[in-house]
Design a protein around this motif. Sequence first.
Motif, PDB file in Angstrom:
ATOM      1  N   GLY A 217       0.809  -1.207   0.000  1.00 57.49           N
ATOM      2  CA  GLY A 217       0.000   0.000   0.000  1.00 57.49           C
ATOM      3  C   GLY A 217       0.844   1.260   0.000  1.00 57.49           C
ATOM      4  N   ASP A 218       1.926   1.260   0.764  1.00 54.60           N
ATOM      5  CA  ASP A 218       2.814   2.426   0.792  1.00 54.60           C
ATOM      6  C   ASP A 218       3.419   2.685  -0.575  1.00 54.60           C
ATOM      7  OD1 ASP A 218       2.258   2.737   3.427  1.00 54.60           O
ATOM      8  OD2 ASP A 218       4.092   1.780   4.157  1.00 54.60           O
ATOM      9  N   HIS A 219       3.756   1.609  -1.307  1.00 59.76           N
ATOM     10  CA  HIS A 219       4.322   1.776  -2.647  1.00 59.76           C
ATOM     11  C   HIS A 219       3.316   2.444  -3.578  1.00 59.76           C
ATOM     12  CE1 HIS A 219       6.569   0.895  -6.282  1.00 59.76           C
ATOM     13  NE2 HIS A 219       5.481   0.339  -6.788  1.00 59.76           N
ATOM     14  N   VAL A 220       2.052   2.002  -3.520  1.00 57.27           N
ATOM     15  CA  VAL A 220       1.014   2.605  -4.362  1.00 57.27           C
ATOM     16  C   VAL A 220       0.809   4.065  -3.982  1.00 57.27           C
ATOM     17  CG1 VAL A 220      -1.425   2.523  -4.953  1.00 57.27           C
ATOM     18  CG2 VAL A 220      -0.125   0.406  -4.778  1.00 57.27           C
ATOM     19  N   HIS A 221       0.730   4.346  -2.680  1.00 56.25           N
ATOM     20  CA  HIS A 221       0.526   5.726  -2.243  1.00 56.25           C
ATOM     21  C   HIS A 221       1.691   6.618  -2.662  1.00 56.25           C
ATOM     22  CE1 HIS A 221      -2.249   4.013   1.080  1.00 56.25           C
ATOM     23  NE2 HIS A 221      -2.959   4.399   0.040  1.00 56.25           N
ATOM     24  N   ALA A 222       2.908   6.089  -2.561  1.00 52.53           N
ATOM     25  CA  ALA A 222       4.074   6.886  -2.943  1.00 52.53           C
ATOM     26  C   ALA A 222       4.026   7.223  -4.432  1.00 52.53           C
ATOM     27  CB  ALA A 222       5.362   6.136  -2.608  1.00 52.53           C
ATOM     28  N   THR A 223       3.654   6.246  -5.262  1.00 51.79           N
ATOM     29  CA  THR A 223       3.573   6.490  -6.706  1.00 51.79           C
ATOM     30  C   THR A 223       2.446   7.460  -7.034  1.00 51.79           C
ATOM     31  OG1 THR A 223       4.422   4.255  -7.105  1.00 51.79           O
ATOM     32  CG2 THR A 223       3.342   5.373  -8.940  1.00 51.79           C
ATOM     33  N   MET A 224       1.301   7.248  -6.413  1.00 50.15           N
ATOM     34  CA  MET A 224       0.167   8.135  -6.692  1.00 50.15           C
ATOM     35  C   MET A 224       0.439   9.551  -6.210  1.00 50.15           C
ATOM     36  SD  MET A 224      -2.136   6.577  -8.396  1.00 50.15           S
ATOM     37  CE  MET A 224      -3.486   7.755  -8.202  1.00 50.15           C
ATOM     38  N   ARG A 225       1.167   9.701  -5.120  1.00 53.54           N
ATOM     39  CA  ARG A 225       1.471  11.041  -4.629  1.00 53.54           C
ATOM     40  C   ARG A 225       2.386  11.789  -5.592  1.00 53.54           C
ATOM     41  NH1 ARG A 225       1.009   9.579   1.242  1.00 53.54           N
ATOM     42  NH2 ARG A 225      -0.519  11.052   2.094  1.00 53.54           N
TER      43      ARG A 225
ATOM     44  N   TRP B   3       9.043  15.149   0.739  1.00 52.92           N
ATOM     45  CA  TRP B   3       8.784  13.749   1.119  1.00 52.92           C
ATOM     46  C   TRP B   3       8.300  12.935  -0.083  1.00 52.92           C
ATOM     47  CZ3 TRP B   3       8.267  17.640   4.636  1.00 52.92           C
ATOM     48  CH2 TRP B   3       8.851  17.451   5.902  1.00 52.92           C
ATOM     49  N   VAL B   4       7.469  13.546  -0.922  1.00 51.76           N
ATOM     50  CA  VAL B   4       6.868  12.804  -2.025  1.00 51.76           C
ATOM     51  C   VAL B   4       7.922  12.318  -3.008  1.00 51.76           C
ATOM     52  CG1 VAL B   4       5.344  12.999  -4.017  1.00 51.76           C
ATOM     53  CG2 VAL B   4       4.646  13.955  -1.814  1.00 51.76           C
ATOM     54  N   LEU B   5       8.853  13.185  -3.391  1.00 54.57           N
ATOM     55  CA  LEU B   5       9.862  12.811  -4.374  1.00 54.57           C
ATOM     56  C   LEU B   5      10.840  11.785  -3.823  1.00 54.57           C
ATOM     57  CD1 LEU B   5      10.576  16.261  -6.060  1.00 54.57           C
ATOM     58  CD2 LEU B   5       8.993  14.454  -6.761  1.00 54.57           C
ATOM     59  N   ARG B   6      10.951  11.672  -2.507  1.00 56.73           N
ATOM     60  CA  ARG B   6      11.769  10.622  -1.894  1.00 56.73           C
ATOM     61  C   ARG B   6      10.946   9.385  -1.568  1.00 56.73           C
ATOM     62  NH1 ARG B   6      14.550  13.450   3.071  1.00 56.73           N
ATOM     63  NH2 ARG B   6      12.486  14.440   3.145  1.00 56.73           N
ATOM     64  N   ARG B   7       9.672   9.392  -1.980  1.00 59.54           N
ATOM     65  CA  ARG B   7       8.765   8.256  -1.795  1.00 59.54           C
ATOM     66  C   ARG B   7       8.638   7.886  -0.321  1.00 59.54           C
ATOM     67  NH1 ARG B   7       7.642   5.907  -6.638  1.00 59.54           N
ATOM     68  NH2 ARG B   7       6.846   4.056  -5.573  1.00 59.54           N
ATOM     69  N   ARG B   8       8.537   8.887   0.503  1.00 65.66           N
ATOM     70  CA  ARG B   8       8.367   8.661   1.936  1.00 65.66           C
ATOM     71  C   ARG B   8       6.983   9.130   2.373  1.00 65.66           C
ATOM     72  NH1 ARG B   8      14.132  10.555   4.681  1.00 65.66           N
ATOM     73  NH2 ARG B   8      15.461   9.055   3.586  1.00 65.66           N
TER      74      ARG B   8
ATOM     75  N   LEU C 120      -6.243  15.653  -1.622  1.00 68.52           N
ATOM     76  CA  LEU C 120      -5.852  14.328  -2.085  1.00 68.52           C
ATOM     77  C   LEU C 120      -4.375  14.077  -1.821  1.00 68.52           C
ATOM     78  CD1 LEU C 120      -7.689  13.960  -5.515  1.00 68.52           C
ATOM     79  CD2 LEU C 120      -8.011  12.521  -3.507  1.00 68.52           C
ATOM     80  N   LEU C 121      -3.549  15.071  -2.111  1.00 69.50           N
ATOM     81  CA  LEU C 121      -2.109  14.930  -1.903  1.00 69.50           C
ATOM     82  C   LEU C 121      -1.784  14.680  -0.437  1.00 69.50           C
ATOM     83  CD1 LEU C 121       0.830  15.170  -2.914  1.00 69.50           C
ATOM     84  CD2 LEU C 121       0.618  17.646  -2.643  1.00 69.50           C
ATOM     85  N   LEU C 122      -2.468  15.355   0.440  1.00 70.57           N
ATOM     86  CA  LEU C 122      -2.167  15.255   1.867  1.00 70.57           C
ATOM     87  C   LEU C 122      -2.765  14.002   2.514  1.00 70.57           C
ATOM     88  CD1 LEU C 122      -2.767  18.992   2.827  1.00 70.57           C
ATOM     89  CD2 LEU C 122      -0.566  17.806   2.965  1.00 70.57           C
ATOM     90  N   LEU C 123      -3.969  13.635   2.122  1.00 69.82           N
ATOM     91  CA  LEU C 123      -4.727  12.621   2.857  1.00 69.82           C
ATOM     92  C   LEU C 123      -4.986  11.362   2.043  1.00 69.82           C
ATOM     93  CD1 LEU C 123      -7.355  15.058   4.417  1.00 69.82           C
ATOM     94  CD2 LEU C 123      -5.431  13.992   5.601  1.00 69.82           C
ATOM     95  N   LEU C 124      -4.170  11.084   1.034  1.00 70.24           N
ATOM     96  CA  LEU C 124      -4.439   9.946   0.153  1.00 70.24           C
ATOM     97  C   LEU C 124      -4.444   8.625   0.908  1.00 70.24           C
ATOM     98  CD1 LEU C 124      -4.885   9.082  -2.792  1.00 70.24           C
ATOM     99  CD2 LEU C 124      -2.402   8.790  -2.980  1.00 70.24           C
ATOM    100  N   ASP C 125      -3.569   8.463   1.894  1.00 70.65           N
ATOM    101  CA  ASP C 125      -3.495   7.207   2.635  1.00 70.65           C
ATOM    102  C   ASP C 125      -4.391   7.203   3.870  1.00 70.65           C
ATOM    103  OD1 ASP C 125      -2.029   9.172   3.824  1.00 70.65           O
ATOM    104  OD2 ASP C 125      -0.288   7.928   4.285  1.00 70.65           O
ATOM    105  N   ARG C 126      -5.218   8.230   4.013  1.00 67.44           N
ATOM    106  CA  ARG C 126      -6.196   8.289   5.114  1.00 67.44           C
ATOM    107  C   ARG C 126      -7.570   8.521   4.486  1.00 67.44           C
ATOM    108  NH1 ARG C 126      -1.404  10.688   6.602  1.00 67.44           N
ATOM    109  NH2 ARG C 126      -0.618  10.240   8.701  1.00 67.44           N
ATOM    110  N   VAL C 127      -8.131   7.458   3.913  1.00 68.82           N
ATOM    111  CA  VAL C 127      -9.298   7.591   3.047  1.00 68.82           C
ATOM    112  C   VAL C 127     -10.504   8.134   3.809  1.00 68.82           C
ATOM    113  CG1 VAL C 127     -10.885   6.337   1.552  1.00 68.82           C
ATOM    114  CG2 VAL C 127      -8.461   5.764   1.545  1.00 68.82           C
ATOM    115  N   ARG C 128     -10.751   7.618   4.986  1.00 68.36           N
ATOM    116  CA  ARG C 128     -11.927   8.086   5.740  1.00 68.36           C
ATOM    117  C   ARG C 128     -11.816   9.554   6.080  1.00 68.36           C
ATOM    118  NH1 ARG C 128     -13.052   3.104  10.037  1.00 68.36           N
ATOM    119  NH2 ARG C 128     -13.447   1.485   8.450  1.00 68.36           N
ATOM    120  N   VAL C 129     -10.643   9.959   6.528  1.00 70.84           N
ATOM    121  CA  VAL C 129     -10.447  11.378   6.835  1.00 70.84           C
ATOM    122  C   VAL C 129     -10.565  12.212   5.567  1.00 70.84           C
ATOM    123  CG1 VAL C 129      -8.844  13.076   7.788  1.00 70.84           C
ATOM    124  CG2 VAL C 129      -8.973  10.779   8.776  1.00 70.84           C
ATOM    125  N   LEU C 130     -10.011  11.707   4.457  1.00 68.70           N
ATOM    126  CA  LEU C 130     -10.057  12.437   3.196  1.00 68.70           C
ATOM    127  C   LEU C 130     -11.494  12.653   2.739  1.00 68.70           C
ATOM    128  CD1 LEU C 130      -8.832  13.634   0.623  1.00 68.70           C
ATOM    129  CD2 LEU C 130      -8.562  11.297  -0.250  1.00 68.70           C
TER     130      LEU C 130
END
Length: 389
Positions: free
Chosen positions: A32-40, A87-92, A138-148
């Motif tokens: 999931g982190d890999h997908v979020h990093a790419t999507m970000r 953080w995004v460009l370092r995939r973190r 979306l950029l900030l809360l992509l991995d927190r779907v309910r909050v987003l």
Amino acid sequence: MTGEPRAADDGSGVPAAGEKRPAAAGEPRAAGDHVHATMRIVLVCATGVLQLGLSLHPVLVQDCRHRWLAVAAFAALAGVTAVCCGWVLRRRPLPGALVAAGTAVVLAASFCAAVALGPERRFGPADWSFGLVGWHLLLLLLDRVRVLVTVLAAHLAASMGMFLSAGVPDRSALGAAGAAAFAAVNVQLAVIVITRVLQQQTREAAPATAERDHLLTKVLTAQQWEQHQHSAFAGQLGSTLPLLAGLADGELDPRDPDTQRRCALAATQLRRLFAENDEVPDPLVHEVTACVDTAERRGVDVSFAVSGAAVPVPAQVRRELTGPVIAALSAARSRARVSVLRTDEEVRVAVVADAAADVAAAATARVRVEYGVYGDHLRLEAGWRTRQG
């Protein structure tokens, strides 16, 4: 059972073949982190293009009540994107404090932009901030779907409330506002759905990929093990063939003691090499036993003692430890005594035999060899420290 490579690394240069890597508890989360990093990365690029390409012109040229407020809101949104890039460009993953502060700044910037524009122009062509704010969220809360989803719904409700606060709009204005809000929210919800689908597919594909890699590793390991065995047998046969050729051609006399000793040495070496491939709990003792059995077949009376619990010994070290056993037993005339001593710090193999005094085994970088002659008896001892240092 023979003919199979052992699961543990035996020091022969072949990695473990039978040992399956345990599944890490964090693998689904890692997927999931890999997908979020790419999507970000995609989102940060899309947000930057939308803000500079579509939103900058309205901010600069369109008339509004408080231009400075609109410019400040635009700068705040750009600042959030720029900070996230680190953080995004370092995939973190984005830190929680950054997410919370960024979300607050984005919502405040949206409010300031709406105030600067006027509530009656909300959702209109001049409203540059409504759709743009959704991309920042979306950029900030992509991995927190309910909050987003909650924040997007709150932002939409607040925007609709500001729009309706200017008075009851006519049908055309209400329809245009609904269409603009529907289009913007649909695109952002589509991004959430796409991210979830990609995340699920990645999680489903991860076990299959891991199993494929595991099978490929097993195939490569088996090939390396087979090549290693071929090299070992070829090396041993290479030293035995001249002896066999000499016997076949009549150049060597089978009754000659030196020829008999060479034959005994070759037979013991081959027997130990065959024993190396057996799947047994204690490989060292098994290989020493094979050497003892070969000597006993020649009529040598051998006593064999083992002390201490089994410790893992790499294959190459076992070959070097059994070298003195092979050398002494192949030269023994009638009697020999073999002992194996294992401790947590050292493994020692010693042989005492009524052998010729010129029999010796060379020491190596890992195994020390002690040699001594006591009357008619020869003593050889090989030692290996399990903890090098």
